[in-house]
Design an enzyme around this catalytic site. Structure first.
Site, PDB file in Angstrom:
ATOM      1  N   LYS A  34      49.937  68.560  70.551  1.00  0.00           N
ATOM      2  CA  LYS A  34      49.838  69.811  71.266  1.00  0.00           C
ATOM      3  C   LYS A  34      49.671  69.604  72.667  1.00  0.00           C
ATOM      4  O   LYS A  34      50.353  70.437  73.579  1.00  0.00           O
ATOM      5  CB  LYS A  34      48.558  70.668  70.897  1.00  0.00           C
ATOM      6  N   ARG A  80      38.154  75.234  70.799  1.00  0.00           N
ATOM      7  CA  ARG A  80      38.121  74.728  69.292  1.00  0.00           C
ATOM      8  C   ARG A  80      37.193  75.334  68.332  1.00  0.00           C
ATOM      9  O   ARG A  80      37.069  74.846  67.145  1.00  0.00           O
ATOM     10  CB  ARG A  80      37.400  73.311  69.637  1.00  0.00           C
ATOM     11  N   ARG A 134      38.153  62.629  62.120  1.00  0.00           N
ATOM     12  CA  ARG A 134      38.259  63.801  63.138  1.00  0.00           C
ATOM     13  C   ARG A 134      39.494  64.670  62.515  1.00  0.00           C
ATOM     14  O   ARG A 134      39.238  65.662  62.920  1.00  0.00           O
ATOM     15  CB  ARG A 134      38.892  63.012  64.511  1.00  0.00           C
ATOM     16  N   ARG A 192      48.631  55.805  69.732  1.00  0.00           N
ATOM     17  CA  ARG A 192      48.478  56.282  70.962  1.00  0.00           C
ATOM     18  C   ARG A 192      47.596  55.596  71.995  1.00  0.00           C
ATOM     19  O   ARG A 192      46.812  55.055  71.474  1.00  0.00           O
ATOM     20  CB  ARG A 192      47.714  57.774  70.939  1.00  0.00           C
TER      21      ARG A 192
END
Ligand SMILES: [Zn+2]
Length: 213
Positions: free
Chosen positions: A14, A92, A171, A127
């Site tokens: 995103k 969230r 997560r 990442r």
């Protein structure tokens, strides 16, 4: 002012999609992480309060984040963007979604980027993040030009301490569970669009682009 909400699990891409939309449509990209970083850098009272909480390992409370967000969205410089802004990583939770809805906009669309756990985990493990400005790199397809150094601010680029497989899977699952009420909330408001987020960034963006204008 149009409001676009991008949400998806960690690793859904995103952030990348938000960058592309900002680039192509001139939208401002709004992330609460950036807002908090800016407040802390300026040394504002709210910024220092947030920093104290984060340094102690706590989560900045919703009401403080909501207030900083409201101030940011009402600031005049958003008008320089071409009539819209894209939310990255917020809301969230249901409480946050309701807080955002209380801030007026002309139209709203919530794009839920759906990605498989396998793909998300693979992306997250490759990442790298800049410790100074938060820029995100990827060893697979977007490494920093210089090893370990941020292209943008020369800050230190590395893997986040919690980007190991076990914590990444955890997560992903926590996100899926917590976000369900948010998805239902936007679905009830009639503004939810689901997009397949698997595959190359260009392919995913092609699916999203048409939804923006
Ligand atoms: Zn940086």
């Amino acid at each position: 002012m149009k409001r676009l909400i991008l949400f998806g699990a960690p690793g859904s891409g995103k952030g990348t999609m938000g960058d592309l939309i900002a680039r192509d449509f001139g939208y401002a990209k709004i992330s609460t992480g950036d807002i908090l970083r800016a407040e802390i850098e300026q040394g504002s009272a709210d910024g220092l309060r947030a920093k104290g909480i984060m340094d102690a390992g706590g989560l900045v409370p919703d009401d403080l984040v909501g207030e900083l967000l409201r101030r940011r969205l009402l600031r005049g410089d958003l008008g320089e963007s071409r009539g819209g802004y894209v939310m990255d990583g917020y809301p969230r939770t249901l409480v946050q979604a309701e807080a955002l809805s209380a801030i007026a906009c002309d139209s709203e669309k919530a794009i839920f980027i759906e990605v498989s756990e396998t793909e998300a985990v693979e992306r997250l493990l490759s990442r790298l993040t800049c410790s100074k400005c938060g820029a995100i790199y990827n060893l697979r397809n977007k490494p920093p030009r210089e090893d370990g150094v941020c292209d943008l601010c020369r800050g230190e680029v590395g893997r986040r301490a919690d980007d190991n497989e076990q914590s990444v899977r955890q997560r992903f699952r926590v996100y899926a569970e917590r976000t369900l009420p948010v998805i239902e909330y936007y679905s009830r408001r009639g503004v939810l669009v689901r997009v397949d987020g698997n595959g190359a960034a260009a392919a995913v963006y092609a699916r999203i682009k048409g939804l923006v204008a």
